[in-house]
Write a protein that holds these residues in place. Structure first.
Motif, PDB file in Angstrom:
ATOM      1  N   GLY A  69      -7.238   7.606  -2.228  1.00  0.00           N
ATOM      2  CA  GLY A  69      -6.407   6.592  -1.585  1.00  0.00           C
ATOM      3  C   GLY A  69      -7.262   5.745  -0.680  1.00  0.00           C
ATOM      4  O   GLY A  69      -8.147   6.257   0.012  1.00  0.00           O
ATOM      5  N   PHE A  70      -7.075   4.455  -0.704  1.00  0.00           N
ATOM      6  CA  PHE A  70      -7.805   3.524   0.144  1.00  0.00           C
ATOM      7  C   PHE A  70      -9.313   3.584  -0.067  1.00  0.00           C
ATOM      8  O   PHE A  70     -10.087   3.480   0.879  1.00  0.00           O
ATOM      9  CB  PHE A  70      -7.484   3.749   1.626  1.00  0.00           C
ATOM     10  N   GLU A  84      -0.638   4.104  -1.942  1.00  0.00           N
ATOM     11  CA  GLU A  84      -1.880   4.568  -1.313  1.00  0.00           C
ATOM     12  C   GLU A  84      -1.564   5.510  -0.148  1.00  0.00           C
ATOM     13  O   GLU A  84      -2.209   6.539   0.019  1.00  0.00           O
ATOM     14  CB  GLU A  84      -2.704   3.384  -0.813  1.00  0.00           C
ATOM     15  N   ALA A  96       0.808  -1.222   0.000  1.00  0.00           N
ATOM     16  CA  ALA A  96       0.000   0.000   0.000  1.00  0.00           C
ATOM     17  C   ALA A  96       0.840   1.270   0.000  1.00  0.00           C
ATOM     18  O   ALA A  96       0.357   2.343   0.355  1.00  0.00           O
ATOM     19  CB  ALA A  96      -0.953  -0.005   1.195  1.00  0.00           C
TER      20      ALA A  96
END
Length: 146
Positions: A102-103, A34, A31
């Motif tokens: 993001g996410f 992200e 991630a």
């Protein structure tokens, strides 16, 4: 204190430690990009470095929460974790203000709602480790002995 409350606190501490350790590992691996969305454009340090450094901090805090169970160290670790959540909060605000995805936070509404979860993380760290009471006790001991 009631034994059931101790169990709840221990579970909360272990769960937070697990969450932080996992999040830290994802900072360093899957991630990484992200998490870069949470680094403000105005921040003067390279976003990738910030993500890597915060990942290391999260892993360190997570492992500490999973292994430190005696007071006062437990409360100190909890206070540091709470402080960490406060320090990274401007990144969450920047993600909202700078309209960065993001996410799954792909709308301003989702990014705004997420802001309200950060104080819950602070409270979780403080409550699960009994940080405030521990720090008060330490301050009181210092005054008495000093």
């Amino acid at each position: 204190m009631m034994p059931s409350m101790n169990i709840v606190r221990a579970f909360g501490q272990a769960l937070l430690g697990t969450v932080l350790t996992f999040a830290g590992i994802t900072h360093l691996t899957v991630a990484r990009s992200e998490f870069q969305a949470q680094v403000p454009d105005w921040f003067p340090i390279d976003a990738d470095f910030v993500v890597l450094a915060s990942g290391v901090v999260e892993i360190t805090l997570g492992v500490a929460l999973l292994t430190v169970w005696k007071q006062p160290a437990r409360g100190i670790v909890g206070a540091i974790a709470a402080l960490f959540f406060v320090v990274i909060f401007p990144g969450n605000i920047a993600q909202w203000l700078e309209h960065k995805d993001g996410f799954g936070l792909d709308t301003d509404t989702k990014r705004f709602v997420r802001l309200f979860f950060q104080p819950l993380l602070v409270l979780w760290a403080l409550a699960a480790t009994r940080a405030i009471g521990t720090l008060r006790e330490l301050r009181h001991r210092q005054r008495v002995s000093g």
